[in-house]
Structure formats: structure tokens, C-alpha cells
Design an enzyme around this catalytic site. Structure first.
Site, PDB file in Angstrom:
ATOM      1  N   TYR A 135     -48.050  42.827  -8.706  1.00  0.00           N
ATOM      2  CA  TYR A 135     -48.968  43.262  -9.754  1.00  0.00           C
ATOM      3  C   TYR A 135     -49.441  44.664  -9.415  1.00  0.00           C
ATOM      4  O   TYR A 135     -50.232  44.860  -8.485  1.00  0.00           O
ATOM      5  CB  TYR A 135     -50.136  42.278  -9.843  1.00  0.00           C
ATOM      6  CG  TYR A 135     -51.160  42.565 -10.916  1.00  0.00           C
ATOM      7  CD1 TYR A 135     -50.932  43.465 -11.953  1.00  0.00           C
ATOM      8  CD2 TYR A 135     -52.390  41.902 -10.901  1.00  0.00           C
ATOM      9  CE1 TYR A 135     -51.874  43.700 -12.931  1.00  0.00           C
ATOM     10  CE2 TYR A 135     -53.354  42.126 -11.880  1.00  0.00           C
ATOM     11  CZ  TYR A 135     -53.088  43.032 -12.890  1.00  0.00           C
ATOM     12  OH  TYR A 135     -54.036  43.269 -13.861  1.00  0.00           O
ATOM     13  N   LYS A 163     -45.586  42.827 -12.567  1.00  0.00           N
ATOM     14  CA  LYS A 163     -46.458  43.112 -13.701  1.00  0.00           C
ATOM     15  C   LYS A 163     -46.856  44.572 -13.557  1.00  0.00           C
ATOM     16  O   LYS A 163     -47.631  44.941 -12.675  1.00  0.00           O
ATOM     17  CB  LYS A 163     -47.684  42.199 -13.675  1.00  0.00           C
ATOM     18  CG  LYS A 163     -48.679  42.489 -14.794  1.00  0.00           C
ATOM     19  CD  LYS A 163     -49.908  41.593 -14.678  1.00  0.00           C
ATOM     20  CE  LYS A 163     -50.944  41.935 -15.750  1.00  0.00           C
ATOM     21  NZ  LYS A 163     -52.168  41.102 -15.613  1.00  0.00           N
TER      22      LYS A 163
END
Length: 296
Positions: A135, A163
Site C-alpha cells: 500500500y 494499492k
């Protein structure tokens, strides 16, 4: 290869009026999301107010969501932090709860170098057999990974996706071009879902999907089926809702929207506070045309 689908929801954590986790509402929220376009669930991420959750609370959340999901969608546990050892320990404990994967955020506040971030993610990934989603969100963590670091990390067997929340489509394109087809790149920004698909991304880890998950699925599938004009039209129509979900610090607006729809309480833990009346009115105006989705 773990299939997280095209629309993954970064799930809110319901609290009661005393600030405790409301597990009954959590059950309702999981079922609501699965019925409304979510193909995987991220638990105890930023939208889940992870900074205010204890380790024990996170483990209870993982266990409960796994139980309610019952194999219908993958459950991704947010086990990342800025303490590598603590992240390794939580990841090992999360594995025992039956989650399908973990998400690891870029270490925040201590601003590691690119090599430091590489070694951090490598150490946590090697501590588990679970698939890992990176992330990358420098806007919250004060430091982010450059594409070269993500490309390097993609060589580690169980690091399977990222992400990407830098908002930089050039970087996303570079990552997609330089990693195996099995490595999945997700937008971390709802409003960039369609642009991310257009450069070869997989989908989005979304907040707005709490409210417009089915419409987002319609947009994604229309694009994939070649109906790009309709997908673009949906993108433009959904933008006001997406923007409203970030009109105040996340997850305050989305919790307010969920409360308006009678799904969970809008209660948050300090240092987050509820929307003002003016802020709530703006969210209501944005989501009101979508209320027909939430009958019953």
C-alpha cells in the site's frame, strides 16, 4: 495467484455510541458490501480507523469478518505499520484467523529510505505464507515508494499486488510495464479507477464502494467489455459521490453516508469527529440519488 477482483472495499469499522466495536453492525456491513459489488474486503486499514485499534481488536475484526464472509470473498488484513517487528508479529497472528491475504502500508512518520522500505516489506513478506498487497500512500505516510522499489518487491514470491495511491498514472504505467502480468496494480484513489484501468491496472481498493459498489462494478465491466463511452459516462456521474466521500477526513464521510442509509452508525473514534451539519448536508446531497440501492 490471489484474485482480489476488480472492486476491493477498504471497509469501515462500526463502533457503538461508547466507541466499542459493534460486531452486529459489522456483520450487516460485510453482507451489505458483498451484496453490492465488493469482490474482496480490506479489514483494519485506514478506512477501518486502524490507528485507533488495538492489536487485540484487529485480530477480533479479522476473525469476525472471515467468519461472516464465509469464503464468499477474500478477506485482506491490514497488518502494516512503521514497526517492522510489530508488523511481522501481527501478520503471523492474522494468518491464524483465516484471512486470505495481508495489506502492508508504507511505514509512516519515520521516513525510511527506499532501501529501508524494501527491507521492511521483504521481512514482513518472508514472515508469512499469505499473499501480500503493498500500500503506497505517501500523502498519509510522509514517505512513499518509487516505482523501482515496487518493481523490485514484485520479485518476491508472495508480494502479489500494490494499492497505488500516489495519483501518478505515469508511475502506475511504469510498474505495470515492468512487473509480471500476475502482479496486480490497484488504484488507491476512487476517482482514478477508470484511468487506472485504461493504463492496464486491475481495479481499485475503494471507499466509495460502500455506497456505489454496484455502479462502480458496472463502470468497470463496461470498460472491460469495450463499452468505453458508457464507462466514461458512469465515471463522470459517480465523481460527485466519490468526491463527497473525501470531503472530510476518511472515514468520517463514508460512515455518515452509511448511517444515512441505515447500515451502520456514523460514530468514529477520536481524533476523528462526526461531520458538521453543513458537511453532512453535502454528503447527503451527493448520495441521495443513489438511495434506491439501499431498500431494506
Amino acid at each position: 495467484m490471489m484474485n482480489f477482483g476488480r472492486i476491493s472495499t477498504a471497509m469501515a469499522t462500526p463502533f457503538d455510541k461508547d466507541g466499542e466495536i459493534d460486531f452486529r453492525s459489522l456483520t450487516s456491513l460485510v453482507n451489505h458490501l458483498i451484496s453490492n459489488g465488493s469482490e474482496s474486503l480490506v479489514v483494519a486499514g485506514t478506512t477501518g480507523e486502524s490507528p485507533t485499534l488495538s492489536r487485540e481488536e484487529k485480530l477480533m475484526l479479522f476473525e469476525h469478518v472471515v467468519y461472516v464472509a464465509n469464503g464468499r470473498v477474500p478477506v485482506i488484513a491490514g497488518t502494516g505499520c512503521n514497526n517492522t517487528r510489530a508488523s511481522m508479529e501481527l501478520t503471523k497472528l492474522a494468518e491464524k484467523t483465516g484471512v486470505d491475504a495481508v495489506m502492508l502500508v508504507t511505514p509512516y512518520y519515520n521516513k525510511p529510505s527506499q532501501e529501508g522500505m524494501y527491507q521492511h516489506f521483504k521481512a514482513v513478506a518472508e514472515a508469512t505464507t499469505l499473499p501480500v498487497m503493498l500500500y503506497n500512500i505517501p500523502g498519509r505516510s510522509a514517505a512513499g515508494m518509487i516505482p523501482e522499489t515496487i518493481i523490485r518487491l514484485a520479485e518476491i514470491e508472495n508480494i502479489m499486488s500494490v494499492k497505488e495511491a500516489t495519483g501518478n498514472l505515469d508511475w502506475a504505467s511504469q510498474i505495470i510495464s515492468s512487473t509480471p502480468d500476475s502482479f496486480l496494480v490497484y488504484s488507491g484513489d476512487d476517482s482514478l479507477t477508470l484511468p487506472m484501468l485504461s493504463v492496464g491496472g486491475t481495479g481499485v481498493v475503494s471507499v466509495s464502494s460502500h455506497i456505489i459498489g454496484n455502479e462502480m462494478q458496472d463502470m468497470v465491466q463496461s470498460f472491460l467489455n469495450g463499452n468505453t463511452a458508457y464507462a466514461s459516462k458512469l465515471h463522470r456521474e459517480l465523481l460527485p459521490v466519490m468526491k463527497s466521500m473525501f470531503s472530510a477526513p476518511n472515514p468520517v464521510p463514508v460512515k455518515a453516508a452509511l448511517e444515512m442509509q441505515g447500515i451502520i452508525s456514523g460514530d468514529v473514534r477520536l481524533p476523528m469527529v462526526r461531520l458538521t451539519e453543513e458537511e453532512a448536508a453535502l454528503v447527503f446531497t451527493a448520495i441521495e440519488p443513489k438511495k434506491s440501492l439501499y431498500v431494506g
